[in-house]
Enzyme design. Structure first.
Site, PDB file in Angstrom:
ATOM      1  N   ARG A  17       1.012  -0.962   0.173  1.00 46.64           N
ATOM      2  CA  ARG A  17      -0.280  -0.294  -0.085  1.00 46.64           C
ATOM      3  C   ARG A  17       1.016   1.097  -0.055  1.00 46.64           C
ATOM      4  O   ARG A  17       1.011   1.776  -0.948  1.00 46.64           O
ATOM      5  CB  ARG A  17      -1.084  -0.553   1.344  1.00 46.64           C
ATOM      6  CG  ARG A  17      -1.879   1.162   0.879  1.00 46.64           C
ATOM      7  CD  ARG A  17      -1.452   2.747   1.938  1.00 46.64           C
ATOM      8  NE  ARG A  17      -1.382   2.591   2.759  1.00 46.64           N
ATOM      9  CZ  ARG A  17      -0.292   4.092   3.540  1.00 46.64           C
ATOM     10  NH1 ARG A  17      -0.613   4.358   2.692  1.00 46.64           N
ATOM     11  NH2 ARG A  17       0.036   3.427   4.686  1.00 46.64           N
ATOM     12  N   ASP A  18       1.771   1.772   1.158  1.00 49.40           N
ATOM     13  CA  ASP A  18       2.508   2.839   0.672  1.00 49.40           C
ATOM     14  C   ASP A  18       3.278   2.951   0.369  1.00 49.40           C
ATOM     15  O   ASP A  18       4.018   3.400  -0.429  1.00 49.40           O
ATOM     16  CB  ASP A  18       2.795   2.962   3.204  1.00 49.40           C
ATOM     17  CG  ASP A  18       3.094   4.293   2.506  1.00 49.40           C
ATOM     18  OD1 ASP A  18       2.392   5.565   2.249  1.00 49.40           O
ATOM     19  OD2 ASP A  18       3.758   4.921   4.014  1.00 49.40           O
ATOM     20  N   HIS A  37       3.492   4.539  -3.494  1.00 50.95           N
ATOM     21  CA  HIS A  37       3.638   5.571  -3.926  1.00 50.95           C
ATOM     22  C   HIS A  37       5.111   5.881  -4.502  1.00 50.95           C
ATOM     23  O   HIS A  37       5.446   6.849  -5.251  1.00 50.95           O
ATOM     24  CB  HIS A  37       3.612   6.419  -2.128  1.00 50.95           C
ATOM     25  CG  HIS A  37       2.682   7.110  -2.194  1.00 50.95           C
ATOM     26  ND1 HIS A  37       1.731   7.926  -2.462  1.00 50.95           N
ATOM     27  CD2 HIS A  37       2.292   6.546  -0.813  1.00 50.95           C
ATOM     28  CE1 HIS A  37       0.794   7.190  -1.431  1.00 50.95           C
ATOM     29  NE2 HIS A  37       0.714   7.433  -0.273  1.00 50.95           N
ATOM     30  N   HIS A  91       3.888   4.655  12.800  1.00 49.99           N
ATOM     31  CA  HIS A  91       3.998   4.692  11.494  1.00 49.99           C
ATOM     32  C   HIS A  91       5.227   5.649  11.072  1.00 49.99           C
ATOM     33  O   HIS A  91       5.222   6.948  11.169  1.00 49.99           O
ATOM     34  CB  HIS A  91       2.811   4.719  10.501  1.00 49.99           C
ATOM     35  CG  HIS A  91       2.979   4.561   9.247  1.00 49.99           C
ATOM     36  ND1 HIS A  91       2.390   3.566   8.378  1.00 49.99           N
ATOM     37  CD2 HIS A  91       3.736   5.569   8.445  1.00 49.99           C
ATOM     38  CE1 HIS A  91       2.955   4.116   6.797  1.00 49.99           C
ATOM     39  NE2 HIS A  91       3.416   5.205   7.204  1.00 49.99           N
ATOM     40  N   HIS A 138       9.034   7.329   9.072  1.00 54.37           N
ATOM     41  CA  HIS A 138       9.237   7.577   7.148  1.00 54.37           C
ATOM     42  C   HIS A 138      10.693   7.344   7.748  1.00 54.37           C
ATOM     43  O   HIS A 138      11.183   7.900   8.702  1.00 54.37           O
ATOM     44  CB  HIS A 138       8.750   8.370   6.081  1.00 54.37           C
ATOM     45  CG  HIS A 138       7.405   7.550   5.905  1.00 54.37           C
ATOM     46  ND1 HIS A 138       7.249   8.001   4.571  1.00 54.37           N
ATOM     47  CD2 HIS A 138       6.016   8.035   6.607  1.00 54.37           C
ATOM     48  CE1 HIS A 138       6.257   7.032   4.321  1.00 54.37           C
ATOM     49  NE2 HIS A 138       5.361   7.166   5.419  1.00 54.37           N
TER      50      HIS A 138
END
Lengths: 340, 340
Positions: free
Chosen positions: B17-18, B21, B200, B202
């Site tokens: 899903r992520d 991108h 979550h 990054h």
């Protein structure tokens, strides 16, 4: 902490020395010059240069560098802005000798690091003496430092300081540490010596920057890093990320970040095939506590023999191999091939 | 902490899903299937799938996905081992609707995440209710969470838990946090709710794994990650590094690391053009606190206008843009072009 030779936090840029491992020591004159000019423009205080394994290490066993030590040092010396950036060199006694140090001094080296396995600070004594006689900054660093205790590292660093090192510290050569490991070890060393303490990280567990910040918070005053993490395997501490995080955490480095980002872009574009990546092999290597520089040889030997490289790393870790013992790779690969 | 819906530490795999991108939402059926099979073989407990921006987001403005939601979900549903891996989906109300949630339930989704900007938990209320009515696990996550205080995040999470969320938490959408920031925020949320807390990360500041460990130590029970950090810009938390470090730190995940390394290799070989890199633009974006997904558009707009993308990120950060406000990129680029 008493008097220090280095007054502020020093970021020690190892791009043109430790980064060489990622390109089999093949950096050429235009590459050295372009990066050194860019790093110096950003105000990087120390730019280290040389064969990945240091002065005198260019050889059939370790791998020949493209350039001889004199050419590398003179190129970088001429590219650095005097008064802004000092030039550093690295040496492991045995690969390099006193004659290499004198030659480096003639080429304008300012900072000379003498490295030894983590329990062997005594082998740095004579060479630290030579560096001091030459009037240069003498530093001692302990390799593969995860292989012994905080107490032993503190004792070894205390000994190196007695030999006259102006700064002492540890390398996480295998990229094995988590921040709490660094806090304990750097804290013990800082308590044991009255010279600045050095930390050098690798990124196998994605902790190089976090570990470096832990080191600073535990009292380290000199942190190694490479542009875009340029280095063997998973790479070193990313210089530009480290500086950004240090600044945000309230630590001064004297480095201009926007200019440093341009230097990092130059490193990316001119020095490396691609930025370091934490692939499965680098992760296994870091977990096992094996020197990052072993990766290319492990992959080649494992592939040739049809053995899983992750098993080779695990076995090398179990045998507690140290940097310099590359010959054991073939033996381990053979033993795993026979066993399977 | 009292009763929890999820009993052990849950690693929530957002690769499919992520990660989308990083490839403009172009993952195809064989890619989804190959990775989902491999992740499930490793015992990954939740595999999230969909357009990078979630259910219903495939559109001209956000970017069309290669596949429709139904195809993506059915592919992954059929690839997961029942009883081992549950299937997750993500939805931002406005891009997705209640009808999308019902469709996802028909396709076998087990875990449905409803996302909202960090100060807007109230917009998750109705959809959390729909998820609960369908008998699925309802989760609420707050985006761009660095833009508000620990107290406000705790209050918003408390509200989402009141709406019936089985788990609540925060996303570091811009990759802006350092570990102390995470400790403070997750600590405040854990103290405010009695459901599992989600984090979550990054990797813009090279802190995704360190931040995730900080989150666990502050009480978070569900951590998001992606194989090889697959994701926009500098990427997400690396799944395999996270699991390795969690295991070494004494935390159970139920995941088999050697098998997970094979899944990560599959992700590397089949899903991505190359692993995420912390380049100068991603670093500047993280420092400025701008949503990582903006990077391709910022680079394209800045290049077209001849404006330095680092200045665009700094200005977007100053204007406190949030995910979804991509239209401001062109405006900022124009303003910087006029000013220069």
């Amino acid at each position: 902490m008493g008097s220090t030779h280095i007054s502020q936090l020093t970021v020690h840029d190892a791009t043109l020395r430790d980064g060489q491992h990622a390109v089999q020591h093949q950096l050429d004159v235009p590459q050295l010059r372009a990066y050194a000019v860019a790093a110096s423009a950003a105000g990087v205080p120390v730019v280290e240069v040389g064969h990945g394994n240091g002065l005198g290490a260019s050889s059939r066993q370790i791998g020949y560098a493209r350039l001889d030590d004199t050419t590398m040092l003179e190129t970088v010396r001429n590219a650095l802005t005097a008064g802004t950036s000092r030039m550093g060199v690295f040496m492991v006694p045995g690969w390099g000798t006193g004659a290499d140090i004198r030659q480096a001094a003639d080429c304008g080296a300012d900072v000379v690091r003498i490295a030894a396995h983590c329990t062997e600070a005594n082998v740095t004594r004579r060479h630290l003496g030579i560096v001091r006689e030459l009037g240069l900054e003498a530093q001692a660093v302990l390799l593969m430092s995860h292989m012994t205790s905080a107490e032993r590292l503190a004792e070894e660093c205390r000994r190196a300081a007695e030999y006259g090192a102006h700064a002492v510290g540890i390398m996480d050569s295998a990229g094995h540490y988590l921040p709490a490991d660094v806090t304990e070890r750097i804290g013990a060393i800082v308590a044991a010596v009255d010279v600045p303490v050095i930390f050098h990280g690798h990124n196998n567990l994605s902790m190089a920057v976090a570990n470096s910040i832990a080191a600073v918070e535990a009292g380290a005053r000199c942190i190694d890093a490479c542009a875009r993490g340029f280095g063997a395997g998973a790479g070193n501490t990313s210089l530009e990320v480290l500086v950004a995080v240090l600044h945000r955490s309230g630590h001064e480095t004297g480095i201009d970040l926007p200019t440093l980002l341009r230097a990092a872009d130059i490193a990316h574009d001119l020095l490396m095939a691609g930025p370091p990546v934490i692939d499965s092999v680098s992760l296994a290597s870091g977990l096992a506590g094996v020197f990052s520089g072993f990766k290319p040889r492990v992959l080649a030997a494992a592939r040739a023999a049809g053995v899983d490289p992750l098993r080779v790393f695990a076995e090398l870790g179990r045998r507690q191999v140290v940097a310099g013992q590359e010959d054991l790779i073939d033996e381990v690969v053979r033993s795993l091939k026979v066993a399977s």
